[in-house]
Write an enzyme that holds these catalytic residues in place. Structure first.
Site, PDB file in Angstrom:
ATOM      1  N   PHE A 206      53.480  -7.039  28.937  1.00  0.00           N
ATOM      2  CA  PHE A 206      52.449  -6.161  28.382  1.00  0.00           C
ATOM      3  C   PHE A 206      51.927  -6.697  27.056  1.00  0.00           C
ATOM      4  O   PHE A 206      52.547  -7.568  26.427  1.00  0.00           O
ATOM      5  CB  PHE A 206      53.016  -4.746  28.151  1.00  0.00           C
ATOM      6  CG  PHE A 206      54.144  -4.705  27.165  1.00  0.00           C
ATOM      7  CD1 PHE A 206      53.887  -4.708  25.800  1.00  0.00           C
ATOM      8  CD2 PHE A 206      55.470  -4.670  27.582  1.00  0.00           C
ATOM      9  CE1 PHE A 206      54.926  -4.695  24.876  1.00  0.00           C
ATOM     10  CE2 PHE A 206      56.512  -4.658  26.660  1.00  0.00           C
ATOM     11  CZ  PHE A 206      56.242  -4.666  25.306  1.00  0.00           C
ATOM     12  N   HIS A 328      63.733 -14.436  24.712  1.00  0.00           N
ATOM     13  CA  HIS A 328      64.941 -13.739  25.170  1.00  0.00           C
ATOM     14  C   HIS A 328      65.459 -14.193  26.545  1.00  0.00           C
ATOM     15  O   HIS A 328      66.355 -13.560  27.088  1.00  0.00           O
ATOM     16  CB  HIS A 328      64.806 -12.203  25.046  1.00  0.00           C
ATOM     17  CG  HIS A 328      63.616 -11.585  25.693  1.00  0.00           C
ATOM     18  ND1 HIS A 328      62.847 -10.625  25.065  1.00  0.00           N
ATOM     19  CD2 HIS A 328      63.075 -11.760  26.896  1.00  0.00           C
ATOM     20  CE1 HIS A 328      61.873 -10.249  25.866  1.00  0.00           C
ATOM     21  NE2 HIS A 328      61.990 -10.908  26.989  1.00  0.00           N
ATOM     22  N   PRO A 377      61.041  -4.599  22.000  1.00  0.00           N
ATOM     23  CA  PRO A 377      60.061  -3.682  22.598  1.00  0.00           C
ATOM     24  C   PRO A 377      60.755  -2.517  23.289  1.00  0.00           C
ATOM     25  O   PRO A 377      61.791  -2.696  23.939  1.00  0.00           O
ATOM     26  CB  PRO A 377      59.312  -4.557  23.601  1.00  0.00           C
ATOM     27  CG  PRO A 377      60.196  -5.720  23.875  1.00  0.00           C
ATOM     28  CD  PRO A 377      61.120  -5.877  22.708  1.00  0.00           C
ATOM     29  N   SER A 379      60.444   1.027  25.873  1.00  0.00           N
ATOM     30  CA  SER A 379      59.793   1.281  27.147  1.00  0.00           C
ATOM     31  C   SER A 379      58.412   1.847  26.824  1.00  0.00           C
ATOM     32  O   SER A 379      58.180   2.363  25.733  1.00  0.00           O
ATOM     33  CB  SER A 379      60.607   2.274  27.961  1.00  0.00           C
ATOM     34  OG  SER A 379      60.918   3.406  27.178  1.00  0.00           O
ATOM     35  N   HIS A 403      67.531  -7.062  23.558  1.00  0.00           N
ATOM     36  CA  HIS A 403      66.152  -7.519  23.780  1.00  0.00           C
ATOM     37  C   HIS A 403      65.182  -6.409  24.167  1.00  0.00           C
ATOM     38  O   HIS A 403      63.986  -6.655  24.302  1.00  0.00           O
ATOM     39  CB  HIS A 403      66.119  -8.615  24.834  1.00  0.00           C
ATOM     40  CG  HIS A 403      65.985  -8.154  26.256  1.00  0.00           C
ATOM     41  ND1 HIS A 403      66.831  -7.225  26.832  1.00  0.00           N
ATOM     42  CD2 HIS A 403      65.102  -8.497  27.220  1.00  0.00           C
ATOM     43  CE1 HIS A 403      66.457  -7.035  28.082  1.00  0.00           C
ATOM     44  NE2 HIS A 403      65.424  -7.785  28.358  1.00  0.00           N
ATOM     45  N   GLY A 404      65.677  -5.190  24.365  1.00  0.00           N
ATOM     46  CA  GLY A 404      64.775  -4.112  24.768  1.00  0.00           C
ATOM     47  C   GLY A 404      65.563  -2.850  25.052  1.00  0.00           C
ATOM     48  O   GLY A 404      66.715  -2.717  24.612  1.00  0.00           O
TER      49      GLY A 404
END
Lengths: 480, 140
Positions: A206, A328, A377, A379, A403-404
């Site tokens: 994204f 990542h 980042p 969701s 990483h997220g």
């Protein structure tokens, strides 16, 4: 796997000892709360973590981050270091989207003065940053030119007017891995890559416009140029079809290579080769070339994002300066302290971010005192985070962090439970502009399919392997 | 229970499917149909295109990955999808499997979601009550 077999080290740290399974070469260390562990107990994440601990040449521990979830072969959120050069390199432990990563750019545009332009900005970002299934990129390069991209990464982009020195300086490894060998990338991989450079792709990739919502470390935020209430942009993507094909090629080739070297593994996706073998060297050269493609790809997308900002705001404040670009999914030769000695290792990070602490060689001068920016980042529709690496991350996680948010719900279940159109409406009603190539794809990426990113970040922060700098709130999302 | 078919099975991040058939050629064909169905591939009606594919691999699982990877390549690079297959598997017992496949399809009208790669994760073609059975994890 039964969670009762785990040894609790602290509220945020757990260990799977080697006696759990006889083929484990090293223990597994998990950074997670009990609640996060319970969320992944239903899938195969922990079994995959144990499988990862069987790779030949491992040192220290296999590290698992709190955003871990089931992958294939190697769990997402995993870090494994093998001693260089006799240890192995495993393409499956790096993943198909080689050098998938995130770039963070920041502007001097205050959100409250730009609220009305968000619709136009989202439309231009969607126009200039090609996204979607198999979409062609912003430019097409010849195969000969592609070899320069594979060799030089972001430096190729700078030579061609798509990058600045500051961009290069604030990119992991300067946007170019040494030792890339385009000759080890198949013609088929190159064919897939040459038309896709400068494109976002689909899946969980994204571009997101965010507003800096809260600052937790004023000094670090100042150094990075992050100001509360101002707009930023995140770009999340990787090496597109080129990287997927490189991994496909070498996972297939290594099926027989493991037999040649007498390597036995619990899962064929973990196939590997000694780094000092001809096969290992070939993969290293190809993987680095694919990583360089990804650096150049994110650089071209950053160029396109700058164009969209400039056309929307028509002000010098619209210039997007680069905060940092992190990888990542990667295998990197680094030096770490293991059992009291400094050794060279290949750190496999799959769904884990490099998080070097203050003073680590390789960081740009302005980040030497604060540590490397780590971009997390969230969701879609939830917060994202900017962290920095710490001394503890160097000592305890091979200089790595999460990483997220990490998925918790399957894509098919998300599609059954969430309607894409309803989600888009919900996001837009909460003030987030959405441009999505596919409504079913949007539904698969629904916030409810992910863990709570704030809980994940709280875990790495409390565990000491990263420190909070700023929280970002989304105001526009562009998805393939 | 015999016959052939496929079904999606749960996977947290990617896609997984269970495929079964009486023999290897039918298993490969069902795997192709399963992958196309999960990806939501829709072909343009009328136009028909034929392609031929040959590959060799050390075992039938590797051959299956090579076959499905070929379909991904055609989809991404030439915007082609295939719905009819005439597949032959040769020398499957000799440490070297070979396949020869004639594939008939058409340009793709739309795809919901692309498959990036076919993985070897826990890939094992087994004999079961349904004939031959395999679970395939696809990276998306």
């Amino acid at each position: 796997m039964n969670l009762e077999n785990l040894i609790q080290i602290s509220d945020y740290e757990w260990e799977i000892p080697t006696y759990i399974r006889s083929d484990m070469r090293v223990p597994v260390r998990l950074f997670a709360t009990r609640e996060l562990l319970e969320q992944i107990a239903g899938d195969k994440s922990l079994d995959q973590a144990i499988n990862a601990a069987t790779l030949p040449g491992l040192v220290g521990r296999v590290i698992i981050m709190p955003d871990m979830h089931q992958g294939y072969g190697f769990p997402i959120g995993g870090v494994a270091a093998t001693e260089f050069p006799q240890g192995v390199i495993s393409p499956g432990a790096i993943g198909y989207d080689i050098n998938c990563g995130v770039r963070l750019l920041a502007s001097n545009i205050e959100f409250k003065s730009a609220r009305k332009e968000m619709d136009a900005l989202a439309t231009l970002l969607n126009k200039y940053c090609p996204s979607g299934v198999g979409k062609e990129g912003a430019i097409t390069v010849s195969i000969k030119e592609l070899d320069h991209v594979l060799h030089d990464g972001s430096r190729w982009a700078m030579k061609n007017g798509f990058a600045t020195e500051a961009d290069i300086s604030r990119t992991e490894e300067g946007g170019c891995l040494d030792g890339a060998n385009p000759d080890k990338v198949s013609d088929r991989a190159k064919a897939r890559g040459r038309e896709q450079i400068g494109s976002l792709g689909a899946g969980n990739h994204f571009i997101e416009v965010d507003v800096v919502d809260e600052i937790f470390d004023e000094n670090a935020a100042n150094v990075m140029g992050l100001r509360k209430g101002y707009l930023t942009v995140q770009i999340h993507c990787g090496s597109r079809g080129l990287g997927h094909q490189v991994c496909t090629d070498y996972v297939q080739q290594f099926q027989s290579v493991v037999k040649k070297y007498g390597i036995e593994l619990p899962d064929r996706e973990l196939v590997c080769a000694p780094m000092d073998s001809q096969e290992g060297q070939s993969y290293l050269g190809a993987m680095r070339a694919a990583a360089n493609f990804a650096f150049a790809n994110r650089q071209l997308l950053a160029y396109s994002a700058r164009r969209a900002f400039a056309e929307t705001f028509k002000s010098k404040d619209a210039y997007l300066h680069q905060v940092y670009d992190i990888c990542h999914n990667m295998g990197k030769i680094e030096t770490h302290e293991v059992d009291g000695r400094q050794i060279k290792v290949c750190v496999h990070r799959k769904g884990a971010t490099r998080a070097f602490g203050p003073g680590t060689p390789g960081l740009p001068p302005e980040y030497q005192t604060i540590g490397q920016p780590v971009i997390i980042p969230g969701s879609m529709g939830t917060a994202s985070w900017v962290l920095v690496g710490t001394e503890d991350s160097m000592a305890r996680s091979f200089g790595s962090s999460c990483h997220g948010a990490g998925r918790v719900m399957s894509r098919s279940k998300a599609k059954h439970e969430v309607r894409g159109e309803a989600l888009r409406k919900e996001l837009e009603e909460s003030g987030i502009q959405v441009r999505a190539g596919s409504l079913s794809g949007l539904a698969e990426e629904a916030p409810s399919a992910y863990k709570d990113v704030d809980m994940v970040v709280e875990t790495v922060s409390k565990a000491g392997i990263a420190r909070k700098v700023a929280r970002l709130k989304p105001v526009a999302v562009i998805k393939g | 229970m015999k016959g052939k078919g496929f079904e999606e099975i749960p996977h947290t991040a990617d896609w997984a499917m269970r495929v079964w058939a009486n023999d290897l050629p039918s298993l490969f064909e069902e795997a192709a149909h399963g992958m196309n169905t999960l990806a939501g591939v829709k072909l343009i009606e009328g136009a028909r295109i034929k392609k031929h594919f040959e590959a060799k691999a050390p075992d039938s699982e590797s051959l299956l990955v090579a076959f499905l990877s070929e379909l991904i390549y055609f989809q991404e690079q030439e915007n082609l999808g295939f719905s009819k297959f005439d597949i032959q598997i040769l020398d499957a017992s000799n440490n070297e499997c070979r396949t020869s496949a004639d594939m008939e399809g058409a340009p793709i009208q739309s795809v919901d979601k692309a498959v990036k790669a076919v993985t070897f994760h826990n890939l094992k073609i087994s004999k079961t009550a349904r004939g031959l059975e395999v679970e395939i994890v696809l990276d998306v």
